[in-house]
Design a protein around this motif. Sequence first.
Motif, PDB file in Angstrom:
ATOM      1  N   PRO A 135      62.895 -15.257   5.595  1.00  0.00           N
ATOM      2  CA  PRO A 135      64.041 -15.360   6.565  1.00  0.00           C
ATOM      3  C   PRO A 135      63.641 -15.251   8.056  1.00  0.00           C
ATOM      4  O   PRO A 135      64.273 -15.947   8.911  1.00  0.00           O
ATOM      5  CB  PRO A 135      65.149 -14.514   5.911  1.00  0.00           C
ATOM      6  CG  PRO A 135      64.963 -14.306   4.701  1.00  0.00           C
ATOM      7  CD  PRO A 135      63.421 -14.344   4.253  1.00  0.00           C
ATOM      8  N   GLU A 136      62.519 -14.436   8.336  1.00  0.00           N
ATOM      9  CA  GLU A 136      62.156 -14.305   9.631  1.00  0.00           C
ATOM     10  C   GLU A 136      61.289 -15.398   9.940  1.00  0.00           C
ATOM     11  O   GLU A 136      60.953 -15.557  11.408  1.00  0.00           O
ATOM     12  CB  GLU A 136      61.351 -13.078   9.752  1.00  0.00           C
ATOM     13  CG  GLU A 136      62.168 -11.870   9.252  1.00  0.00           C
ATOM     14  CD  GLU A 136      62.173 -11.477   7.761  1.00  0.00           C
ATOM     15  OE1 GLU A 136      62.673 -10.436   7.314  1.00  0.00           O
ATOM     16  OE2 GLU A 136      61.467 -12.399   7.007  1.00  0.00           O
ATOM     17  N   GLY A 137      60.970 -16.317   9.007  1.00  0.00           N
ATOM     18  CA  GLY A 137      59.957 -17.515   9.480  1.00  0.00           C
ATOM     19  C   GLY A 137      58.677 -17.512   9.386  1.00  0.00           C
ATOM     20  O   GLY A 137      57.843 -18.129   9.801  1.00  0.00           O
ATOM     21  N   LEU A 138      58.034 -16.371   8.325  1.00  0.00           N
ATOM     22  CA  LEU A 138      56.808 -16.401   8.288  1.00  0.00           C
ATOM     23  C   LEU A 138      56.219 -17.066   7.022  1.00  0.00           C
ATOM     24  O   LEU A 138      56.934 -17.091   6.102  1.00  0.00           O
ATOM     25  CB  LEU A 138      56.506 -14.768   7.754  1.00  0.00           C
ATOM     26  CG  LEU A 138      55.069 -14.503   7.290  1.00  0.00           C
ATOM     27  CD1 LEU A 138      54.229 -14.716   8.652  1.00  0.00           C
ATOM     28  CD2 LEU A 138      54.989 -13.335   6.704  1.00  0.00           C
ATOM     29  N   LEU A 139      55.318 -17.807   7.238  1.00  0.00           N
ATOM     30  CA  LEU A 139      54.796 -18.857   5.963  1.00  0.00           C
ATOM     31  C   LEU A 139      54.234 -18.067   4.980  1.00  0.00           C
ATOM     32  O   LEU A 139      53.091 -17.187   5.340  1.00  0.00           O
ATOM     33  CB  LEU A 139      53.787 -19.926   6.756  1.00  0.00           C
ATOM     34  CG  LEU A 139      53.152 -20.829   5.616  1.00  0.00           C
ATOM     35  CD1 LEU A 139      54.238 -21.617   4.813  1.00  0.00           C
ATOM     36  CD2 LEU A 139      52.280 -21.558   6.218  1.00  0.00           C
ATOM     37  N   ILE A 140      54.599 -17.923   3.678  1.00  0.00           N
ATOM     38  CA  ILE A 140      54.166 -17.784   2.373  1.00  0.00           C
ATOM     39  C   ILE A 140      53.559 -18.935   1.547  1.00  0.00           C
ATOM     40  O   ILE A 140      54.305 -19.694   1.155  1.00  0.00           O
ATOM     41  CB  ILE A 140      54.978 -16.831   1.790  1.00  0.00           C
ATOM     42  CG1 ILE A 140      55.754 -15.553   2.682  1.00  0.00           C
ATOM     43  CG2 ILE A 140      54.361 -16.317   0.601  1.00  0.00           C
ATOM     44  CD1 ILE A 140      54.688 -14.577   3.003  1.00  0.00           C
ATOM     45  N   PRO A 141      52.378 -19.118   1.898  1.00  0.00           N
ATOM     46  CA  PRO A 141      51.929 -20.240   1.180  1.00  0.00           C
ATOM     47  C   PRO A 141      51.772 -20.431  -0.227  1.00  0.00           C
ATOM     48  O   PRO A 141      51.607 -19.046  -0.927  1.00  0.00           O
ATOM     49  CB  PRO A 141      50.373 -20.716   1.879  1.00  0.00           C
ATOM     50  CG  PRO A 141      50.070 -19.244   2.124  1.00  0.00           C
ATOM     51  CD  PRO A 141      51.225 -18.548   2.630  1.00  0.00           C
ATOM     52  N   ALA A 142      51.547 -21.483  -0.996  1.00  0.00           N
ATOM     53  CA  ALA A 142      51.042 -21.430  -2.496  1.00  0.00           C
ATOM     54  C   ALA A 142      49.957 -20.849  -2.603  1.00  0.00           C
ATOM     55  O   ALA A 142      48.990 -20.704  -1.797  1.00  0.00           O
ATOM     56  CB  ALA A 142      51.087 -22.753  -3.206  1.00  0.00           C
TER      57      ALA A 142
END
Length: 376
Positions: A135-142
């Motif tokens: 929700p904050e906009g941090l990318l959590i990649p595969a």
Amino acid sequence: MPLSILDLSPISSGSTAAQALRNTVDLAQRAEAAGYARYWLAEHHLTTGVAGVSPALVIQLVAAATSRIRVGAGAVQLGHRTPLSVVEEFGLLDALYPGRLDLGLGRTGFRKAPASGGAPAAPPAPRRTEARYTPEGLLIPAPYDVSRLIGSPLLTRYTQLVQYPGAELPEYRDQLDQILGLLRGDYRTPEGLDAHAVPGEGADLQVWVLGSSGGASAQAAGALGLPFAANYHVSPAAVLEAVDAYRKAFVPSATLDEPHVLVSADVVVAEDDAAARHLASPYALWVHSIRSGQGAIPFPSPEEAAVHSWTAGERALVEDRVRTQFTGSPESVVDRLRVLQQATGADELLVTTITHDHRDRVRSLELLADAWRRTA
């Protein structure tokens, strides 16, 4: 919020390990002047692109050349060291530079060498997930599947050279218990005998646990009430899992009343976004050298990286690391670091920066420190 540095002592293409170590000392002095809180040194082996093979030795160089900044290991790899050797080494350092040292302890991903002396068995493959944003906009990649490195010639050589054939390593939690007991001075052998590390016993060290997942490292750090460092720059897919597991396992201790989390990020800062992207352009090629099993190559120049012809498979191998590297102007990188802090609830951030030219690395960290202060 404190901002600190992790340094691998990278070797640039056309340069030498000796120059990389001189660059590390210079960067540490500049980091101290710029107001960074900690300067951590990494441990890597059997690569041509990294000179940081012994945190304790490089810490001694950095501590001798600085006066205020905390200096530490990020991290000592316990997969091929005994608790006693770690405590004695850092006890020596504490005797020379009291009250300034951080002892970061890493587990290493491969815990058992087979009797044949070959590569260890593969860890479980990561769960298949898609990239997402918090929700904050941090990318959590595969997640990256580290099992593809199993059987590589580099890993086989590593296992043969850092562990005796058939070596059975203690459980990570047991290693941590031994280190803490030796530091306190109340360690007893399984036979009930006293064991005292001198120097080391009573050393004024901050002990940290570093981890890349929600597994043994995060859980042990929480159960022992130690501060925890989560590796977004190495394993961005698992950073939320790691900090959540640590907090759920946390038990107050004589060290901490509540959880304390540091999160790392790979950063390149320049005067504007385009200049930063240019300086960071060799990063993908460097990460590919690691993940393809050859080990970190000397860090290429942007010109050298530009002539590499990428396949789709090669790009997929490094996509998660490239997309989660923070590159840009000081303001844009600070904004992204604030997002990282908000998404993870980090109490501190640790940045690592690699560029081909040492002057660009110095400039990156100075620009970041100035922007960080102005937006605090």
